[in-house]
Design a protein around this motif. Structure first.
Motif, PDB file in Angstrom:
ATOM      1  N   PRO A 239     -12.791  -4.072  26.114  1.00  0.00           N
ATOM      2  CA  PRO A 239     -12.103  -3.010  25.577  1.00  0.00           C
ATOM      3  C   PRO A 239     -11.377  -3.370  24.591  1.00  0.00           C
ATOM      4  O   PRO A 239     -11.270  -2.849  23.514  1.00  0.00           O
ATOM      5  CB  PRO A 239     -11.226  -2.324  26.839  1.00  0.00           C
ATOM      6  N   ALA A 240     -10.527  -4.495  24.623  1.00  0.00           N
ATOM      7  CA  ALA A 240      -9.712  -5.034  23.706  1.00  0.00           C
ATOM      8  C   ALA A 240     -10.486  -5.471  22.355  1.00  0.00           C
ATOM      9  O   ALA A 240     -10.016  -5.252  21.065  1.00  0.00           O
ATOM     10  CB  ALA A 240      -8.857  -6.337  24.003  1.00  0.00           C
ATOM     11  N   CYS A 241     -11.752  -5.981  22.513  1.00  0.00           N
ATOM     12  CA  CYS A 241     -12.537  -6.292  21.418  1.00  0.00           C
ATOM     13  C   CYS A 241     -13.026  -4.995  20.523  1.00  0.00           C
ATOM     14  O   CYS A 241     -12.974  -4.889  19.396  1.00  0.00           O
ATOM     15  CB  CYS A 241     -13.965  -7.080  21.967  1.00  0.00           C
ATOM     16  N   ILE A 242     -13.091  -3.909  21.277  1.00  0.00           N
ATOM     17  CA  ILE A 242     -13.659  -2.659  20.749  1.00  0.00           C
ATOM     18  C   ILE A 242     -12.356  -1.856  19.883  1.00  0.00           C
ATOM     19  O   ILE A 242     -12.419  -1.819  18.748  1.00  0.00           O
ATOM     20  CB  ILE A 242     -14.275  -1.635  21.658  1.00  0.00           C
ATOM     21  N   ASP A 243     -11.522  -1.974  20.750  1.00  0.00           N
ATOM     22  CA  ASP A 243     -10.166  -1.371  20.060  1.00  0.00           C
ATOM     23  C   ASP A 243      -9.766  -2.396  18.525  1.00  0.00           C
ATOM     24  O   ASP A 243      -9.120  -1.703  17.805  1.00  0.00           O
ATOM     25  CB  ASP A 243      -9.108  -1.683  21.049  1.00  0.00           C
ATOM     26  N   ALA A 244      -9.933  -3.579  18.746  1.00  0.00           N
ATOM     27  CA  ALA A 244      -9.585  -4.310  17.660  1.00  0.00           C
ATOM     28  C   ALA A 244     -10.505  -4.509  16.390  1.00  0.00           C
ATOM     29  O   ALA A 244     -10.250  -5.130  15.211  1.00  0.00           O
ATOM     30  CB  ALA A 244      -9.312  -5.791  18.190  1.00  0.00           C
ATOM     31  N   THR A 245     -11.691  -3.503  16.530  1.00  0.00           N
ATOM     32  CA  THR A 245     -12.409  -3.756  15.480  1.00  0.00           C
ATOM     33  C   THR A 245     -12.198  -2.236  14.653  1.00  0.00           C
ATOM     34  O   THR A 245     -12.352  -1.092  15.332  1.00  0.00           O
ATOM     35  CB  THR A 245     -13.969  -3.687  16.051  1.00  0.00           C
ATOM     36  N   PRO A 246     -12.286  -2.377  13.298  1.00  0.00           N
ATOM     37  CA  PRO A 246     -12.054  -1.128  12.498  1.00  0.00           C
ATOM     38  C   PRO A 246     -13.276  -0.291  12.683  1.00  0.00           C
ATOM     39  O   PRO A 246     -14.181  -0.863  12.608  1.00  0.00           O
ATOM     40  CB  PRO A 246     -11.838  -1.839  11.299  1.00  0.00           C
ATOM     41  N   ALA A 247     -12.948   1.048  13.097  1.00  0.00           N
ATOM     42  CA  ALA A 247     -13.963   1.977  13.475  1.00  0.00           C
ATOM     43  C   ALA A 247     -15.177   2.021  12.148  1.00  0.00           C
ATOM     44  O   ALA A 247     -16.051   1.908  12.722  1.00  0.00           O
ATOM     45  CB  ALA A 247     -13.670   3.074  13.580  1.00  0.00           C
ATOM     46  N   GLU A 248     -14.650   1.945  10.925  1.00  0.00           N
ATOM     47  CA  GLU A 248     -15.715   1.977   9.820  1.00  0.00           C
ATOM     48  C   GLU A 248     -16.560   0.666   9.750  1.00  0.00           C
ATOM     49  O   GLU A 248     -17.511   0.651   8.904  1.00  0.00           O
ATOM     50  CB  GLU A 248     -14.933   2.398   8.546  1.00  0.00           C
ATOM     51  N   THR A 249     -16.319  -0.430  10.515  1.00  0.00           N
ATOM     52  CA  THR A 249     -16.748  -1.601  10.340  1.00  0.00           C
ATOM     53  C   THR A 249     -18.166  -1.747  11.426  1.00  0.00           C
ATOM     54  O   THR A 249     -18.776  -2.633  11.333  1.00  0.00           O
ATOM     55  CB  THR A 249     -16.121  -2.818  10.278  1.00  0.00           C
ATOM     56  N   VAL A 250     -17.996  -0.895  12.420  1.00  0.00           N
ATOM     57  CA  VAL A 250     -19.016  -0.913  13.433  1.00  0.00           C
ATOM     58  C   VAL A 250     -20.426  -0.837  13.013  1.00  0.00           C
ATOM     59  O   VAL A 250     -20.646   0.578  12.459  1.00  0.00           O
ATOM     60  CB  VAL A 250     -18.554  -0.023  14.503  1.00  0.00           C
ATOM     61  N   LEU A 251     -21.280  -1.699  13.302  1.00  0.00           N
ATOM     62  CA  LEU A 251     -22.491  -1.599  12.677  1.00  0.00           C
ATOM     63  C   LEU A 251     -23.698  -1.016  13.946  1.00  0.00           C
ATOM     64  O   LEU A 251     -23.093  -1.258  14.924  1.00  0.00           O
ATOM     65  CB  LEU A 251     -23.264  -2.853  12.126  1.00  0.00           C
TER      66      LEU A 251
END
Ligand SMILES: Cc1cc2nc3c(=O)[nH]c(=O)nc-3n(C[C@H](O)[C@H](O)[C@H](O)COP(=O)(O)OP(=O)(O)OC[C@H]3O[C@@H](n4cnc5c(N)ncnc54)[C@H](O)[C@@H]3O)c2cc1C
Length: 372
Positions: A239-251
């Motif tokens: 969950p921490a990995c997902i939270d720490a990733t800017p939403a607009e950069t998720v491919l």
């Protein structure tokens, strides 16, 4: 020789660097305005570094990658965090991780500046000649290397395209904006029809990937939110990995591989390389590694004299090696993505019962590259 390379992905750039270093005059045509630097992170095994070393690029790529992952506990877990199997680190001593953008930059920097032509879409001749058409103008070369990716138009122009196959699952990828403490544990977590993978990068950030068995062509308005819904209650640090990733950069990309591999990787003085030749599912983490092996094999064979003999050997060697890996990758994808409770339960029980050394030996065969 005058060589045209179509596509400045990992395969095309590696081939261009190897061939240019051997004194060939190389032009790389890339249709994007920037060399492809998206796609988050990457792992490369010893076979890729063996091939890179053979053409003088090993240290260039080592400089932008880290072997920290090879010393961590890695293998397969279940969503609660219990380990199904952990791979002895001696089995993956040469595994390294890196950011794709860094790899592209390192390879681009290693190329003669005048070699790379960005924003130029190229088409190889379909009549058997080593000719490319760029912006309506034809140019003849001694060799055309088509490294134009999974959806290669060159493969069709060589008459060897057998179509793509949807693997049955979609994949998200991302890189955290800041470092994450993974507590020296990496690898994949397998749930029912879902997988999450953690790969620490050289600077402490985490490259992660996630998959889900589903229909093709679906997209969420907010992909990060979609990931939170699916993986938010999985073990730390998911969950921490997902939270720490800017939403607009998720491919997000649906996973396809080649339905069948081409009956030839070389036709006259035109060769296919990388995903264009053997696009495979990502389950073995070998797509880029095999593209690098292609590039090194081609470079080394062209040192041996007659180019036509070299291309015939390239065709034979690379089809044999990559067909086995393409097939195995597909099989592992089916196992990893098992979504029915009985199938997933059986898979987990089998994995728990498999001696880690046996798992290690199976992957070691793939991690060995033999120079031609
Ligand atoms: C989710 C996921 C995770 C992965 N993880 C790993 C991993 O950990 N390790 C690993 O080894 N592999 C991994 N892979 C596979 C790896 O990304 C690919 O195998 C590799 O990038 C293929 O490189 P390539 O150079 O053959 O093709 P590409 O990277 O697709 O490059 C093709 C290039 O050609 C250009 N192009 C296309 N048509 C034209 C044209 N007509 N004219 C000019 N240019 C053109 C494109 O713009 C592009 O830049 C993964 C793949 C996925 C989907």
């Amino acid at each position: 020789m005058r060589v045209a390379v179509i596509g400045a992905g990992i395969g095309g750039l590696t081939a261009a660097c190897g061939l240019a270093a051997d004194g060939h005059e190389v032009i790389v045509y890339e249709r994007r305005d920037e060399p492809g630097a998206t796609g988050a992170g990457l792992t490369l095994f010893g076979n890729a570094f063996g091939a890179l070393d053979a053409i003088g690029l090993g240290d260039t790529v080592r400089e932008v990658s880290s072997d920290a992952i090879s010393r961590m506990r890695a293998g397969q877990r279940v969503p609660s965090g219990d380990w199904l199997v952990s791979m002895p680190s001696a089995m993956v001593p040469t595994l390294r991780s890196l950011h794709r953008a860094e790899l592209h930059r390192a390879l681009t920097d290693a190329l003669p500046a005048e070699s790379l032509q960005l924003g130029r879409s190229a088409a190889v001749a379909s009549d058997g000649q080593p000719i490319v058409t760029v912006d309506g103008a034809e140019e003849r070369f001694d060799l055309v290397v088509a490294a134009d990716g999974l959806r290669s138009a060159a493969r069709a122009r060589l008459g060897v395209d057998r179509g793509l196959r949807y693997a049955g699952y979609t994949a998200w990828r991302g890189v955290t904006a800041a470092g994450i403490d993974v507590q020296d544990e990496a690898g994949e977590t397998w749930g029912r029809g879902r997988v999450f993978g953690i790969v620490p990068l050289p600077d402490g950030r985490v490259y992660w990937f996630a998959t889900e068995s589903t229909a093709a062509g679906l997209h969420a308005e907010d992909e990060r939110e979609a990931l939170r819904e699916r993986f938010g209650n999985w073990h730390t640090p998911i969950p921490a990995c997902i939270d720490a990733t800017p939403a607009e950069t998720v491919l997000r990309h649906d996973i396809y591989d080649l339905a069948r591999l081409p009956a030839a990787f070389a036709k006259g003085r035109r060769v296919l390389l990388g995903d264009a030749a053997h696009g495979m599912t990502p389950n073995l983490g070998q797509g880029a590694g095999q593209a690098i092996e292609d590039a090194a094999t081609l470079t080394l064979l062209l040192r041996t004299g007659d180019p036509d003999t070299a291309l015939a050997r390239y065709d034979r060697l690379r089809r044999t090696r990559t067909t086995a890996i393409w097939r195995q990758s597909r099989q592992i994808g089916k196992i990893a993505q098992a979504s029915r409770p009985v199938a997933a339960g059986l898979r987990d029980a089998l994995l728990r019962a498999t001696p880690p050394a046996l798992m290690g030996r199976a992957t070691q065969r793939i991690q060995r590259w033999t120079a031609p």
